[in-house]
Design a protein around this motif. Sequence first.
Motif, mmCIF file in Angstrom:
data_model
loop_
_atom_site.group_PDB
_atom_site.id
_atom_site.type_symbol
_atom_site.label_atom_id
_atom_site.label_comp_id
_atom_site.label_asym_id
_atom_site.label_seq_id
_atom_site.Cartn_x
_atom_site.Cartn_y
_atom_site.Cartn_z
ATOM 1 N N ALA A 1 -14.908 11.637 -1.912
ATOM 2 C CA ALA A 1 -14.394 11.947 -0.610
ATOM 3 C C ALA A 1 -13.703 10.746 0.002
ATOM 4 O O ALA A 1 -12.819 10.910 0.677
ATOM 5 N N LEU A 2 -14.118 9.483 -0.192
ATOM 6 C CA LEU A 2 -13.440 8.229 0.323
ATOM 7 C C LEU A 2 -12.213 8.274 -0.396
ATOM 8 O O LEU A 2 -11.362 7.672 0.218
ATOM 9 N N THR A 3 -12.057 8.502 -1.833
ATOM 10 C CA THR A 3 -10.768 8.506 -2.222
ATOM 11 C C THR A 3 -9.606 9.455 -1.904
ATOM 12 O O THR A 3 -8.444 8.718 -1.164
ATOM 13 N N LYS A 4 -10.245 10.552 -1.549
ATOM 14 C CA LYS A 4 -9.368 11.479 -0.912
ATOM 15 C C LYS A 4 -9.086 10.763 0.635
ATOM 16 O O LYS A 4 -7.698 10.962 1.151
ATOM 17 N N SER A 5 -10.214 10.554 1.400
ATOM 18 C CA SER A 5 -9.539 10.277 2.835
ATOM 19 C C SER A 5 -8.528 8.783 2.806
ATOM 20 O O SER A 5 -8.014 8.749 3.684
ATOM 21 N N THR A 6 -9.054 7.921 1.671
ATOM 22 C CA THR A 6 -8.267 6.744 1.749
ATOM 23 C C THR A 6 -6.631 7.136 1.303
ATOM 24 O O THR A 6 -5.619 6.559 1.973
ATOM 25 N N SER A 7 -6.376 8.051 0.633
ATOM 26 C CA SER A 7 -5.014 8.650 0.272
ATOM 27 C C SER A 7 -4.603 9.157 1.315
ATOM 28 O O SER A 7 -3.433 8.812 1.904
ATOM 29 N N ALA A 8 -5.450 9.968 2.238
ATOM 30 C CA ALA A 8 -4.718 10.548 3.472
ATOM 31 C C ALA A 8 -4.517 9.623 4.582
ATOM 32 O O ALA A 8 -3.598 9.473 5.391
ATOM 33 N N LEU A 9 -5.131 8.469 4.542
ATOM 34 C CA LEU A 9 -4.924 7.505 5.635
ATOM 35 C C LEU A 9 -3.780 6.756 5.350
ATOM 36 O O LEU A 9 -2.828 6.135 6.125
ATOM 37 N N ALA A 10 -3.420 6.560 3.878
ATOM 38 C CA ALA A 10 -2.275 5.832 3.692
ATOM 39 C C ALA A 10 -1.126 6.612 3.874
ATOM 40 O O ALA A 10 0.269 5.937 4.300
ATOM 41 N N GLN A 11 -1.081 7.890 3.796
ATOM 42 C CA GLN A 11 -0.038 8.829 4.141
ATOM 43 C C GLN A 11 0.237 8.670 5.580
ATOM 44 O O GLN A 11 1.562 8.627 6.121
ATOM 45 N N ALA A 12 -0.842 8.673 6.499
ATOM 46 C CA ALA A 12 -0.739 8.594 7.778
ATOM 47 C C ALA A 12 -0.117 7.312 8.167
ATOM 48 O O ALA A 12 0.489 7.252 9.482
ATOM 49 N N MET A 13 -0.467 6.299 7.786
ATOM 50 C CA MET A 13 -0.058 4.904 8.003
ATOM 51 C C MET A 13 1.384 4.961 7.793
ATOM 52 O O MET A 13 2.370 4.409 8.502
ATOM 53 N N GLY A 14 1.800 5.432 6.454
ATOM 54 C CA GLY A 14 3.338 5.433 6.150
ATOM 55 C C GLY A 14 4.111 6.128 7.179
ATOM 56 O O GLY A 14 5.205 5.783 7.522
ATOM 57 N N ASN A 15 3.687 7.145 7.617
ATOM 58 C CA ASN A 15 4.159 8.183 8.635
ATOM 59 C C ASN A 15 4.485 7.557 10.075
ATOM 60 O O ASN A 15 5.459 7.367 10.774
ATOM 61 N N GLU A 16 3.181 6.810 10.407
ATOM 62 C CA GLU A 16 3.334 5.814 11.724
ATOM 63 C C GLU A 16 4.414 4.871 11.448
ATOM 64 O O GLU A 16 4.942 4.557 12.652
ATOM 65 N N LYS A 17 4.497 3.992 10.484
ATOM 66 C CA LYS A 17 5.406 3.119 10.090
ATOM 67 C C LYS A 17 6.778 3.786 10.433
ATOM 68 O O LYS A 17 7.877 2.877 11.076
ATOM 69 N N ARG A 18 6.942 4.791 9.644
ATOM 70 C CA ARG A 18 8.418 5.403 9.726
ATOM 71 C C ARG A 18 8.787 5.676 11.130
ATOM 72 O O ARG A 18 9.913 5.454 11.569
ATOM 73 N N LEU A 19 7.846 6.452 11.984
ATOM 74 C CA LEU A 19 8.244 6.751 13.370
ATOM 75 C C LEU A 19 8.415 5.464 14.336
ATOM 76 O O LEU A 19 9.216 5.527 15.174
ATOM 77 N N GLU A 20 7.781 4.263 13.861
ATOM 78 C CA GLU A 20 7.864 3.119 14.641
ATOM 79 C C GLU A 20 9.201 2.382 14.440
ATOM 80 O O GLU A 20 9.812 2.063 15.288
ATOM 81 N N ARG A 21 9.594 2.584 13.307
ATOM 82 C CA ARG A 21 10.866 2.070 12.693
ATOM 83 C C ARG A 21 12.110 2.911 13.631
ATOM 84 O O ARG A 21 12.892 2.192 14.101
ATOM 85 N N GLN A 22 11.921 4.071 13.611
ATOM 86 C CA GLN A 22 12.745 5.027 14.195
ATOM 87 C C GLN A 22 12.631 4.757 15.718
ATOM 88 O O GLN A 22 14.046 4.733 16.482
ATOM 89 N N TYR A 23 11.681 4.550 16.441
ATOM 90 C CA TYR A 23 11.608 4.637 17.795
ATOM 91 C C TYR A 23 12.271 3.108 18.151
ATOM 92 O O TYR A 23 12.728 2.916 19.060
ATOM 93 N N GLN A 24 11.885 2.153 17.465
ATOM 94 C CA GLN A 24 12.697 0.832 17.517
ATOM 95 C C GLN A 24 14.079 0.876 17.533
ATOM 96 O O GLN A 24 14.783 0.053 18.367
#
Length: 220
Positions: free
Chosen positions: A39-62
Amino acid sequence: MGIFSRIADIFKANINDTLDRAEDPEKMIKLMVVEMQEALTKSTSALAQAMGNEKRLERQYQQLQSSSEDMQSKAITALKAGNESLAKTALVKKSQVDTQLAQYKQMYESASATTAQMRAQVDKLKAKLDEARMKESTLIARSQQAKAQTQIAKSLGGFDDNAFAKFDKFEQKVLKSEAEAQAFTELSSSNTSLDDQFAELQQNNQVDDELAKLKALLNK
């Protein structure tokens, strides 16, 4: 957020099924730790994807924010140069960029909040897993100790009063055999002593007869 909910539901379902089927607590405990690790492995993978999406939106916003500031600067430059038409064109472009900027700001802030919540959940799951691992060895040791105690209790339970009554019965038989053996030994010794006495008496009679013969021979 959906994936964490699904992971939690799957984890709970697997654990409940394990509890229903489990016969060996040690295997169940180890399986629970494995389930938590997965469960931790799957959750960590999902978190990594969410962080990547956040970074992408942050760059576009900037980038949009920089573009809006650039159009603002160009409009000011055009006005200073007395070119009001060019200033309006820059402001129209800025308005279009600002519309996108507002949308991306909302998406970025939402993604940032989601990522923060997911990170907190992953940290909590890590803490639970660490706690489970620390308890695993202790619980397994306690389980083994309980098994040993149960085995000893069962073994002691097998030697009840009836079992020791049989020992007493066997002891009486042994004592009887020992007494009989001793009696036969004493009888045998007694018979041997009597035979020896008769043999000695017979020998003495023979000696007396020989002595008498010698005396008669000398008197002639």
